[in-house]
Design a protein around this motif. Structure first.
Motif, PDB file in Angstrom:
ATOM      1  N   UNK A   1     -19.297  79.867  85.537  1.00 11.86           N
ATOM      2  CA  UNK A   1     -17.991  79.383  85.102  1.00 11.86           C
ATOM      3  C   UNK A   1     -17.593  78.175  85.953  1.00 11.86           C
ATOM      4  N   UNK A   2     -16.962  77.202  85.315  1.00 10.55           N
ATOM      5  CA  UNK A   2     -16.559  75.979  86.006  1.00 10.55           C
ATOM      6  C   UNK A   2     -15.124  76.109  86.508  1.00 10.55           C
ATOM      7  N   UNK A   3     -14.894  75.750  87.765  1.00  9.76           N
ATOM      8  CA  UNK A   3     -13.534  75.765  88.295  1.00  9.76           C
ATOM      9  C   UNK A   3     -12.677  74.722  87.586  1.00  9.76           C
ATOM     10  N   UNK A   4     -11.426  75.066  87.367  1.00 11.53           N
ATOM     11  CA  UNK A   4     -10.497  74.160  86.693  1.00 11.53           C
ATOM     12  C   UNK A   4      -9.077  74.517  87.103  1.00 11.53           C
ATOM     13  N   UNK A   5      -8.184  73.543  86.995  1.00 14.20           N
ATOM     14  CA  UNK A   5      -6.769  73.767  87.279  1.00 14.20           C
ATOM     15  C   UNK A   5      -5.961  73.322  86.073  1.00 14.20           C
ATOM     16  N   UNK A   6      -5.073  74.195  85.589  1.00 14.83           N
ATOM     17  CA  UNK A   6      -4.248  73.888  84.421  1.00 14.83           C
ATOM     18  C   UNK A   6      -2.852  73.477  84.856  1.00 14.83           C
ATOM     19  N   UNK A   7      -2.390  72.349  84.345  1.00 12.56           N
ATOM     20  CA  UNK A   7      -1.034  71.854  84.584  1.00 12.56           C
ATOM     21  C   UNK A   7      -0.249  72.052  83.284  1.00 12.56           C
ATOM     22  N   UNK A   8       0.863  72.763  83.348  1.00 15.49           N
ATOM     23  CA  UNK A   8       1.617  73.040  82.149  1.00 15.49           C
ATOM     24  C   UNK A   8       3.092  72.733  82.303  1.00 15.49           C
ATOM     25  N   UNK A   9       3.723  72.275  81.209  1.00 16.82           N
ATOM     26  CA  UNK A   9       5.156  72.007  81.205  1.00 16.82           C
ATOM     27  C   UNK A   9       5.638  71.873  79.769  1.00 16.82           C
ATOM     28  N   UNK A  10       6.676  72.624  79.441  1.00 11.37           N
ATOM     29  CA  UNK A  10       7.305  72.476  78.131  1.00 11.37           C
ATOM     30  C   UNK A  10       6.394  72.702  76.949  1.00 11.37           C
ATOM     31  N   UNK A  11       5.476  73.630  77.059  1.00 11.29           N
ATOM     32  CA  UNK A  11       4.585  73.917  75.937  1.00 11.29           C
ATOM     33  C   UNK A  11       3.356  73.036  75.883  1.00 11.29           C
TER      34      UNK A  11
END
Length: 223
Positions: A124-134
């Motif tokens: 599995x590849x490391x990743x970072x999710x940035x979320x805002x307002x849908x």
């Protein structure tokens, strides 16, 4: 050339460029952050069409803002010469964004979802999710800091012996493939692969003593 293992790093209360350990450096208060490229076309009726050729943002920084003394300048020039200007890359720690969670929070194994098991795949590849307002953006993490990665499967943390991490690519390999539909999560610290964005550093002792600092642009390298 590949990004080499040398990095600018800064502890919580450092001043200037100081030796951190052999082959590594740290830098105080650089400025910078993500850059996007958006093409905006205004139509004859006044409406706009917007598009982007970039799937991912690209970070830019200015290392010159971390200079506090002439000794700092000397260390920077030595580092610049050793990298041969733009030729060789290095790892950069962005103190505003270097963890899987909030900058002031401890790394937790459930910070980020990095995949779902199918009973076969173990990588599995490391990743970072940035979320805002849908809306959200998933950033690939290709330079995790060795020794900081924590992995959870179905919410339960795995011991270090149950997985391995490639700190040069961000790939995590589990000893046992997770079952179908089982969530795989990760927590980690990470660096940004960068290079100098100039082949010249212009310095002046008189200007520096008067309060001016050299501009030393640094740009993220796509890997």
């Amino acid at each position: 050339p590949a990004v080499d293992p040398v990095a600018f790093h800064q502890p919580a209360q450092s001043r200037g460029l100081d030796p951190l350990k052999p082959g590594r450096q740290r830098l105080v208060h650089p400025a910078g952050g993500p850059q996007r490229r958006t093409e905006v076309v205004t139509l004859a009726n006044g409406f706009e069409e917007r598009n982007t050729p970039w799937a991912h943002s690209r970070r830019r920084y200015d290392a010159g803002l971390g200079m506090r003394s002439l000794d700092d300048i000397a260390v920077l020039i030595a580092f610049f010469e050793a990298r041969q200007g733009q030729l060789n890359g290095f790892r950069w720690k962005d103190w505003a964004d270097y963890k899987s969670g909030a900058p002031l929070a401890a790394v937790a194994p459930t910070d980020q979802a990095i995949g779902t098991g199918d009973g076969i795949n173990r990588v599995f590849a490391l990743a970072k999710t940035y979320g805002s307002g849908g809306h959200s953006y998933v950033r690939p993490i290709v330079k995790p800091v060795a020794g900081t990665v924590r992995i959870a499967v179905n919410g339960s943390e795995l011991p270090g012996s149950a997985f391995s991490v490639d700190s040069a690519s961000g790939a995590v390999t589990l000893a046992i493939a997770p079952g179908g539909g089982v969530s795989v999560q990760a927590g980690f610290e990470f660096d940004v692969p960068v290079r100098f964005d100039t082949d010249q550093i212009v310095t002046s002792v008189a200007s520096f003593q008067a309060g001016d600092v050299p501009s030393v642009p640094v740009v993220e390298v796509r890997l």
